[in-house]
Design a protein around this motif. Structure first.
Motif, PDB file in Angstrom:
ATOM      1  N   ASP A 206       0.831  -1.213   0.000  1.00  0.00           N
ATOM      2  CA  ASP A 206       0.000   0.000   0.000  1.00  0.00           C
ATOM      3  C   ASP A 206       0.867   1.266   0.000  1.00  0.00           C
ATOM      4  OD1 ASP A 206      -2.205  -1.614   0.016  1.00  0.00           O
ATOM      5  OD2 ASP A 206      -2.634  -1.378   2.154  1.00  0.00           O
ATOM      6  N   ALA A 207       1.944   1.225   0.768  1.00  0.00           N
ATOM      7  CA  ALA A 207       2.828   2.393   0.824  1.00  0.00           C
ATOM      8  C   ALA A 207       3.455   2.668  -0.537  1.00  0.00           C
ATOM      9  CB  ALA A 207       3.910   2.183   1.879  1.00  0.00           C
ATOM     10  N   LEU A 208       3.942   1.612  -1.196  1.00  0.00           N
ATOM     11  CA  LEU A 208       4.562   1.804  -2.498  1.00  0.00           C
ATOM     12  C   LEU A 208       3.532   2.154  -3.564  1.00  0.00           C
ATOM     13  CD1 LEU A 208       7.379  -0.896  -2.635  1.00  0.00           C
ATOM     14  CD2 LEU A 208       7.422   1.441  -1.762  1.00  0.00           C
ATOM     15  N   ALA A 209       2.299   1.695  -3.386  1.00  0.00           N
ATOM     16  CA  ALA A 209       1.241   2.094  -4.315  1.00  0.00           C
ATOM     17  C   ALA A 209       1.004   3.600  -4.223  1.00  0.00           C
ATOM     18  CB  ALA A 209      -0.045   1.328  -4.011  1.00  0.00           C
ATOM     19  N   ALA A 210       1.051   4.141  -3.004  1.00  0.00           N
ATOM     20  CA  ALA A 210       0.893   5.594  -2.840  1.00  0.00           C
ATOM     21  C   ALA A 210       2.053   6.338  -3.499  1.00  0.00           C
ATOM     22  CB  ALA A 210       0.807   5.942  -1.351  1.00  0.00           C
ATOM     23  N   ILE A 211       3.265   5.791  -3.358  1.00  0.00           N
ATOM     24  CA  ILE A 211       4.423   6.407  -4.000  1.00  0.00           C
ATOM     25  C   ILE A 211       4.252   6.380  -5.511  1.00  0.00           C
ATOM     26  CG2 ILE A 211       6.911   6.200  -4.375  1.00  0.00           C
ATOM     27  CD1 ILE A 211       6.232   7.201  -1.610  1.00  0.00           C
ATOM     28  N   ARG A 212       3.767   5.262  -6.031  1.00  0.00           N
ATOM     29  CA  ARG A 212       3.561   5.146  -7.475  1.00  0.00           C
ATOM     30  C   ARG A 212       2.578   6.198  -7.978  1.00  0.00           C
ATOM     31  NH1 ARG A 212       2.415   0.214  -7.615  1.00  0.00           N
ATOM     32  NH2 ARG A 212       4.281  -0.711  -8.531  1.00  0.00           N
ATOM     33  N   GLN A 213       1.602   6.541  -7.156  1.00  0.00           N
ATOM     34  CA  GLN A 213       0.612   7.549  -7.523  1.00  0.00           C
ATOM     35  C   GLN A 213       1.120   8.981  -7.311  1.00  0.00           C
ATOM     36  OE1 GLN A 213      -2.710   6.448  -5.067  1.00  0.00           O
ATOM     37  NE2 GLN A 213      -2.935   4.430  -6.027  1.00  0.00           N
ATOM     38  N   GLY A 214       2.355   9.109  -6.827  1.00  0.00           N
ATOM     39  CA  GLY A 214       2.910  10.429  -6.582  1.00  0.00           C
ATOM     40  C   GLY A 214       2.546  11.016  -5.232  1.00  0.00           C
ATOM     41  N   ARG A 215       1.959  10.221  -4.346  1.00  0.00           N
ATOM     42  CA  ARG A 215       1.559  10.712  -3.003  1.00  0.00           C
ATOM     43  C   ARG A 215       2.690  10.384  -2.024  1.00  0.00           C
ATOM     44  NH1 ARG A 215      -4.009   7.600  -2.578  1.00  0.00           N
ATOM     45  NH2 ARG A 215      -4.333   8.868  -0.703  1.00  0.00           N
ATOM     46  N   TRP A 216       3.753  11.171  -2.109  1.00  0.00           N
ATOM     47  CA  TRP A 216       4.985  10.853  -1.379  1.00  0.00           C
ATOM     48  C   TRP A 216       4.819  10.973   0.126  1.00  0.00           C
ATOM     49  CZ3 TRP A 216       9.611   8.958  -3.003  1.00  0.00           C
ATOM     50  CH2 TRP A 216       9.694   8.732  -4.389  1.00  0.00           C
ATOM     51  N   THR A 217       4.197  12.021   0.579  1.00  0.00           N
ATOM     52  CA  THR A 217       4.036  12.202   2.024  1.00  0.00           C
ATOM     53  C   THR A 217       3.220  11.061   2.621  1.00  0.00           C
ATOM     54  OG1 THR A 217       4.161  14.603   1.776  1.00  0.00           O
ATOM     55  CG2 THR A 217       3.218  13.764   3.821  1.00  0.00           C
ATOM     56  N   ARG A 218       2.131  10.688   1.938  1.00  0.00           N
ATOM     57  CA  ARG A 218       1.303   9.591   2.428  1.00  0.00           C
ATOM     58  C   ARG A 218       2.069   8.268   2.416  1.00  0.00           C
ATOM     59  NH1 ARG A 218      -3.838   7.993   3.370  1.00  0.00           N
ATOM     60  NH2 ARG A 218      -4.444   5.891   2.680  1.00  0.00           N
ATOM     61  N   GLY A 219       2.742   7.964   1.303  1.00  0.00           N
ATOM     62  CA  GLY A 219       3.467   6.707   1.205  1.00  0.00           C
ATOM     63  C   GLY A 219       4.583   6.605   2.230  1.00  0.00           C
ATOM     64  N   ARG A 220       5.330   7.697   2.414  1.00  0.00           N
ATOM     65  CA  ARG A 220       6.400   7.679   3.422  1.00  0.00           C
ATOM     66  C   ARG A 220       5.822   7.500   4.815  1.00  0.00           C
ATOM     67  NH1 ARG A 220       7.732  11.699   6.413  1.00  0.00           N
ATOM     68  NH2 ARG A 220       6.884  13.255   4.962  1.00  0.00           N
ATOM     69  N   GLY A 221       4.734   8.204   5.119  1.00  0.00           N
ATOM     70  CA  GLY A 221       4.125   8.071   6.440  1.00  0.00           C
ATOM     71  C   GLY A 221       3.628   6.657   6.701  1.00  0.00           C
ATOM     72  N   MET A 222       3.033   6.033   5.705  1.00  0.00           N
ATOM     73  CA  MET A 222       2.557   4.656   5.875  1.00  0.00           C
ATOM     74  C   MET A 222       3.716   3.706   6.165  1.00  0.00           C
ATOM     75  SD  MET A 222      -0.179   4.632   2.713  1.00  0.00           S
ATOM     76  CE  MET A 222      -0.550   2.873   2.844  1.00  0.00           C
ATOM     77  N   LEU A 223       4.830   3.899   5.445  1.00  0.00           N
ATOM     78  CA  LEU A 223       5.973   3.009   5.652  1.00  0.00           C
ATOM     79  C   LEU A 223       6.630   3.272   7.002  1.00  0.00           C
ATOM     80  CD1 LEU A 223       7.009   0.784   3.839  1.00  0.00           C
ATOM     81  CD2 LEU A 223       8.772   2.329   2.987  1.00  0.00           C
ATOM     82  N   GLU A 224       6.685   4.533   7.421  1.00  0.00           N
ATOM     83  CA  GLU A 224       7.265   4.846   8.732  1.00  0.00           C
ATOM     84  C   GLU A 224       6.420   4.239   9.857  1.00  0.00           C
ATOM     85  OE1 GLU A 224       9.641   9.053   7.991  1.00  0.00           O
ATOM     86  OE2 GLU A 224       7.496   9.100   8.416  1.00  0.00           O
TER      87      GLU A 224
END
Length: 329
Positions: A206-224
């Motif tokens: 899910d985190a990398l899916a957010a990164i793929r969509q360009g939602r960097w803050t969300r993807g980084r927060g999910m992974l953290e």
């Protein structure tokens, strides 16, 4: 061309790789190897040879497309101006010296000839050892403080080519030296790419899916958040290291964070990955991160030196020679 003052990586790009993997690409601004644009006045001088004068002419044209006042002058004219105290402070002298050397080396080539026998003669071509001309070009660029004559920096560049057409080789070698000279005086942007390696876990996907969509803050927060969970601790050490590696690379290129914070978070995640799994990719990532951080620091120093020297040039009361940019060696 304006000397770039970008202080950190810019323009982030993402491309899908095989499967669910991601390739993250970012632009890293590298410092100029010869940061002569930090001086408001630049004088270019050259040895009196066609090759040196050619490089000097192109260098003057290139530097003039910036904020500095640029002109050319002979060595003797510069010495007269210095003796008379007429070289203003915050003036840099760039001395160009190019020498071409020819030599020969043995190599394989084709020799055309005629083979004759009882039935007559035929044209033939065979391999044979021949003498091949080799041309070596060496360029030395020296940056000198104008008023004092103190050498600040010296860079040497070598180019070589072999072939039969020596005149054409000379032209190509000189042109490559020109290209190298122009590259040395500018900050430049290097595109870097890193591969993110997802593991088989929903939170990571899910985190990398957010990164793929360009939602960097969300993807980084999910992974953290995942890294701080008990689910993360339940993974095998190799899997945890891979997640931390991904987090480190995401932090490095997430422009929603201040640059210093990006580097701090990225280094922390990558160091944890190395402790969990001493795989070479994690050590290499740490080394690349440190090189990125140092490049950013040097770009800062060059920009600060430029601002400092331009302020000095505008101050009619000061008399001291400015310190050279920190990257001079």
């Amino acid at each position: 061309m304006r000397w770039r003052s970008t202080l950190a990586s810019s323009a982030l790009f993402i491309a899908s790789a095989c499967g669910s993997a991601l390739t993250v690409r970012g632009d890293v601004v590298l410092p100029a190897q010869i940061p002569v644009r930090a001086f408001p006045r630049i004088v270019v001088t050259a040895q009196d040879t066609p090759e040196s004068l050619r490089v000097a002419q192109r260098l003057v044209e290139h530097l003039a497309r910036g904020e500095s006042v640029v002109r050319s002058a002979s060595e003797s004219a510069i010495e007269r101006l210095r003796r008379d105290g007429r070289i203003r402070r915050a003036t840099a002298i760039v001395r160009v010296f190019v020498v071409l050397n020819e030599r020969e080396q043995p190599g394989w080539g084709r020799i055309d000839g005629t083979d004759c026998g009882p039935l007559g003669c035929v044209e033939a071509s065979r391999s044979s050892i021949v003498v091949i001309p080799v041309l070596t070009g060496q360029m030395t660029l020296t940056v000198i403080d104008g008023p004092s004559g103190r050498a600040l920096l010296r860079e040497q560049v070598d180019e070589e080519e072999s072939g039969q057409d020596v005149l054409a080789m000379r032209m190509r070698v000189v042109e490559r030296l020109v290209t190298r000279a122009l590259e040395l005086v500018d900050q430049r942007t290097e595109r870097v790419a890193v591969q993110l390696h997802p593991i088989d876990h929903a939170a990571v996907r899910d985190a990398l899916a957010a990164i793929r969509q360009g939602r960097w803050t969300r993807g980084r927060g999910m992974l953290e958040r995942f890294v701080g969970s008990t689910s993360f601790e339940a993974l095998r050490s190799e899997e945890r290291a891979l997640v931390l590696y991904d987090l480190g690379q995401i932090c490095r290129f997430d422009r929603s964070l201040p640059a210093d914070e990006r580097f701090r978070r990225s280094a922390g995640a990558l160091r944890r990955a190395v402790r969990l799994d001493p795989e070479i990719r994690y050590a290499n990532a740490l080394a690349e991160l440190e090189a990125h951080r140092q490049s950013r620091a040097l770009v800062h120093e060059q920009d600060d030196a430029m601002a400092h020297n331009f302020r000095i040039a505008e101050d009619p009361t000061g008399a001291s020679v400015p310190d050279p940019p920190a990257t001079y060696r």
